[in-house]
Design a protein around this motif. Structure first.
Motif, short mmCIF file in Angstrom:
data_model
loop_
_atom_site.label_atom_id
_atom_site.label_comp_id
_atom_site.label_asym_id
_atom_site.label_seq_id
_atom_site.Cartn_x
_atom_site.Cartn_y
_atom_site.Cartn_z
N LEU A 1 9.80 100.00 -32.41
CA LEU A 1 8.68 99.86 -31.48
C LEU A 1 9.23 99.69 -30.08
CD1 LEU A 1 5.53 99.63 -31.52
CD2 LEU A 1 5.85 97.16 -31.41
N GLU A 2 8.72 100.49 -29.16
CA GLU A 2 9.08 100.38 -27.74
C GLU A 2 7.87 99.87 -26.98
OE1 GLU A 2 10.89 100.45 -24.10
OE2 GLU A 2 11.93 100.96 -25.97
N VAL A 3 8.04 98.79 -26.20
CA VAL A 3 6.92 98.23 -25.45
C VAL A 3 7.32 97.97 -24.01
CG1 VAL A 3 5.79 97.21 -27.46
CG2 VAL A 3 7.46 95.86 -26.18
N ILE A 4 6.32 98.02 -23.15
CA ILE A 4 6.47 97.69 -21.73
C ILE A 4 5.48 96.59 -21.43
CG2 ILE A 4 6.14 98.53 -19.37
CD1 ILE A 4 6.78 101.37 -20.55
N TYR A 5 5.96 95.49 -20.85
CA TYR A 5 5.08 94.36 -20.53
C TYR A 5 5.14 94.06 -19.03
CZ TYR A 5 3.68 89.60 -19.57
OH TYR A 5 3.08 88.51 -18.99
N PHE A 6 3.98 93.70 -18.46
CA PHE A 6 3.95 93.18 -17.09
C PHE A 6 2.67 92.39 -16.89
CE2 PHE A 6 2.32 97.48 -17.18
CZ PHE A 6 1.13 97.44 -16.46
N GLY A 7 2.70 91.50 -15.93
CA GLY A 7 1.51 90.74 -15.55
C GLY A 7 1.14 91.06 -14.13
N THR A 8 -0.17 91.04 -13.85
CA THR A 8 -0.64 91.34 -12.49
C THR A 8 -2.01 90.73 -12.29
OG1 THR A 8 -0.95 93.14 -10.88
CG2 THR A 8 -1.77 93.52 -13.12
N ALA B 1 12.52 110.71 -24.51
CA ALA B 1 11.47 110.25 -23.60
C ALA B 1 10.13 110.89 -23.94
CB ALA B 1 11.85 110.55 -22.15
N ARG B 2 10.14 112.19 -24.22
CA ARG B 2 8.90 112.90 -24.55
C ARG B 2 8.32 112.43 -25.89
NH1 ARG B 2 10.90 118.93 -22.52
NH2 ARG B 2 10.24 118.64 -20.33
N LYS B 3 9.16 112.00 -26.81
CA LYS B 3 8.67 111.48 -28.10
C LYS B 3 8.05 110.09 -27.96
CE LYS B 3 12.24 113.78 -30.92
NZ LYS B 3 13.43 113.51 -31.78
N VAL B 4 8.66 109.27 -27.12
CA VAL B 4 8.29 107.85 -27.09
C VAL B 4 7.41 107.49 -25.90
CG1 VAL B 4 9.20 105.48 -27.00
CG2 VAL B 4 10.41 107.23 -28.32
N ASN C 1 4.71 102.28 -27.98
CA ASN C 1 4.60 103.40 -28.91
C ASN C 1 5.60 103.19 -30.04
OD1 ASN C 1 3.89 105.84 -30.06
ND2 ASN C 1 4.91 107.12 -28.53
N ILE C 2 5.36 103.86 -31.14
CA ILE C 2 6.30 103.90 -32.25
C ILE C 2 7.63 104.47 -31.75
CG2 ILE C 2 5.87 106.22 -33.12
CD1 ILE C 2 5.70 103.20 -35.38
N ALA C 3 8.73 104.05 -32.34
CA ALA C 3 10.04 104.43 -31.83
C ALA C 3 11.01 104.64 -33.00
CB ALA C 3 10.56 103.35 -30.89
N PRO C 4 12.20 105.20 -32.74
CA PRO C 4 13.17 105.42 -33.80
C PRO C 4 13.60 104.11 -34.47
CG PRO C 4 13.77 106.67 -31.85
CD PRO C 4 12.65 105.78 -31.45
N SER C 5 13.88 104.18 -35.76
CA SER C 5 14.38 103.02 -36.49
C SER C 5 15.84 102.79 -36.13
CB SER C 5 14.24 103.25 -37.99
OG SER C 5 15.24 104.17 -38.44
N ALA C 6 16.39 101.69 -36.64
CA ALA C 6 17.79 101.37 -36.38
C ALA C 6 18.75 102.33 -37.07
CB ALA C 6 18.08 99.94 -36.84
N LEU C 7 18.24 103.14 -37.97
CA LEU C 7 19.09 104.07 -38.71
C LEU C 7 19.03 105.50 -38.18
CD1 LEU C 7 18.37 102.80 -42.35
CD2 LEU C 7 20.16 102.07 -40.75
N GLU C 8 18.27 105.72 -37.11
CA GLU C 8 18.12 107.06 -36.54
C GLU C 8 19.02 107.27 -35.34
OE1 GLU C 8 13.97 108.61 -36.35
OE2 GLU C 8 13.43 106.61 -37.06
N MET D 1 0.87 106.57 -25.65
CA MET D 1 1.12 105.13 -25.53
C MET D 1 -0.13 104.33 -25.88
SD MET D 1 4.31 104.67 -24.42
CE MET D 1 4.51 103.26 -23.35
N SER D 2 0.07 103.26 -26.65
CA SER D 2 -1.00 102.30 -26.90
C SER D 2 -1.02 101.27 -25.76
CB SER D 2 -0.75 101.59 -28.22
OG SER D 2 -0.96 102.43 -29.32
N THR D 3 -2.20 100.67 -25.55
CA THR D 3 -2.34 99.69 -24.48
C THR D 3 -3.18 98.52 -24.96
OG1 THR D 3 -2.27 101.46 -22.82
CG2 THR D 3 -3.07 99.31 -22.10
N LEU D 4 -2.69 97.31 -24.68
CA LEU D 4 -3.45 96.08 -24.93
C LEU D 4 -3.44 95.27 -23.64
CD1 LEU D 4 -4.95 94.11 -26.80
CD2 LEU D 4 -2.70 93.17 -27.46
N ILE D 5 -4.63 94.86 -23.22
CA ILE D 5 -4.77 94.12 -21.96
C ILE D 5 -5.46 92.79 -22.23
CG2 ILE D 5 -5.78 94.13 -19.63
CD1 ILE D 5 -5.84 97.24 -19.88
N TYR D 6 -4.87 91.71 -21.76
CA TYR D 6 -5.51 90.38 -21.70
C TYR D 6 -5.97 90.17 -20.27
CZ TYR D 6 -3.39 88.72 -26.13
OH TYR D 6 -3.01 88.52 -27.44
N CYS D 7 -7.21 89.82 -20.09
CA CYS D 7 -7.66 89.56 -18.72
C CYS D 7 -8.73 88.45 -18.70
CB CYS D 7 -8.20 90.83 -18.09
SG CYS D 7 -9.55 91.59 -19.00
#
Length: 408
Positions: free
Chosen positions: A300-307, A393-396, A245-252, A402-408
């Protein structure tokens, strides 16, 4: 010391020094120019220059550049990001002037010999192909391409083969004249050396170049965001998932509580929330990580994992369940103390990595105009309360955003 000494040369180049007791000096010239400053026909140029300034200057051949520090046991390296380009070295204190002179020569006097450029194109092409064969890296850039409307941040750092083949010395020099602004260049040094000595060396080797001040509005902002949910059939043995998801900039101000949340969700510790949930409790993911990238205009805040492909839906449900938890109620006092104690320990241990400290100081000068010590970061963490973490946490991390992109 809470703030490190900074000196500004007459041409606008800034010099920051962190005195230590180490007999090893780390130094670097960091330019506040990266892939986001490229025009469409220049995509990949910042990274191309990072490679080719090693191939010759007005005073040295490529072999002489490599030998200059190698013959005294030093190290020379470089990297490119979306925001910056860095050329840095590690040497003994007695060889610091040798290192700074070399770095200045590479940044301000490259010749881009055509024969060497032809060879280096093949090296960069191999890097591009290797990157495209690594889905755990490729998915990050593909995600940014989709969620950022503005191409400044969405295109990848390496560029593409067809563009790369058109690059030459003239194109590189044009890019450097347009983007290597002296008021956005920092020499950073850490080691057992006085600030006064570093300032004298910097004046000698960097102060002689003409000022090139960055014009107002030079860098376009890229704050627009497009929420996505996409799945691509890639034919991989493992599914790769990126959520963000979009996240605070370095100046916030929110960047500090988000940094804390990012660390407890998917930071380097084995007890990170998502690692425990996916790997330890369910055994359905080997590598789980979260990453917070902050720029001057956006984050930008992202979470990555493989399964395994048949465990994608279950994995996403587990992640969303954990995100719901941190968005639904504040951490208890005990949890908050544990979160802070863990992060404080990590930051203090990280001070042993002096190369990282040197580079971080330069980035801080470019971003904020100052470079503060670890005490400032620790003090900022102490002031964060559970309600601040909950609000960020509630903002981000709200699963619905949350956006999601999946490679499979």
């Amino acid at each position: 010391m809470s703030t490190f000494p900074i000196n500004t040369l007459t041409n606008g180049i800034r010099v920051v020094v962190q005195p230590t007791l180490s007999s090893v000096c780390h130094c670097g010239i960091i330019i506040g120019t990266g892939s986001r400053d490229e025009l469409p026909e220049e995509y990949g140029m910042a990274h191309f220059i990072e490679h080719t300034i090693f191939k010759g200057t007005q005073h040295r051949t490529g072999i002489q550049i490599l030998n200059r520090l190698d013959e005294v046991g030093g190290e020379l390296n470089a990297y490119t990001t979306k925001d910056e380009t860095a050329i840095h070295a590690a040497v003994l204190v007695k060889d610091l002037e040798r290192a700074i002179e070399l770095l200045a020569d590479m940044v301000f006097c490259p010749t881009f010999p055509e024969k060497e450029i032809t060879r280096e194109r093949d090296v960069i092409l191999d890097e591009i192909n290797s990157y495209k064969d690594t889905p755990s890296e490729l998915i990050f850039d593909d995600f940014e391409e989709r969620v950022f409307y503005h191409p400044a941040l969405s295109h990848n750092i390496l560029g593409e083969a067809d563009t790369l083949m058109r690059f030459d010395g003239d194109a590189a020099r044009r890019f450097m004249r347009r983007t290597y602004h002296t008021d956005n260049i920092v020499l950073s040094v850490i080691g057992n050396v006085s600030a006064e000595k570093v300032f004298r060396i910097a004046e000698k080797y960097l102060g002689c170049y003409e000022a090139n001040i960055r014009p107002e509005g030079f860098r376009q902002t890229a704050s627009s965001y497009c929420k996505i949910t996409e799945r691509e059939a890639k034919g991989y043995n493992q599914a790769h998932i990126l959520m963000g998801n979009i996240a605070p900039s370095a100046l916030e101000d929110d960047r500090v509580p988000l940094y804390m949340l990012n660390n407890i969700l998917g930071g380097p510790c084995m007890n990170a929330i998502l690692s425990v949930a996916l790997r330890e409790k369910n055994g359905i993911a080997y590598n789980v990580e979260s990453e917070y990238s902050s720029y001057t205009d956006v984050g930008l805040e992202v979470i990555y994992f493989g399964t395994d492909a048949d465990k994608v839906a279950k994995s996403i449900r587990i992640v969303n369940r954990e995100l719901d938890k941190i968005c639904s109620k504040p951490f208890s006092d005990t949890q908050l103390k544990r979160i802070k104690r863990q992060l404080e320990g990590q930051l203090l241990l990280a001070t042993e990595d002096r190369e990282s400290l040197m580079l971080s100081a330069a980035r801080s000068v470019i971003m904020y105009g100052n470079a503060k010590g670890i005490e400032t970061s620790l003090a900022a963490i102490k002031t964060i309360g559970a309600e601040e973490l909950l609000n960020v946490a509630r903002k981000v991390f709200a699963p619905s955003e949350m956006s999601t992109l999946i490679y499979c």
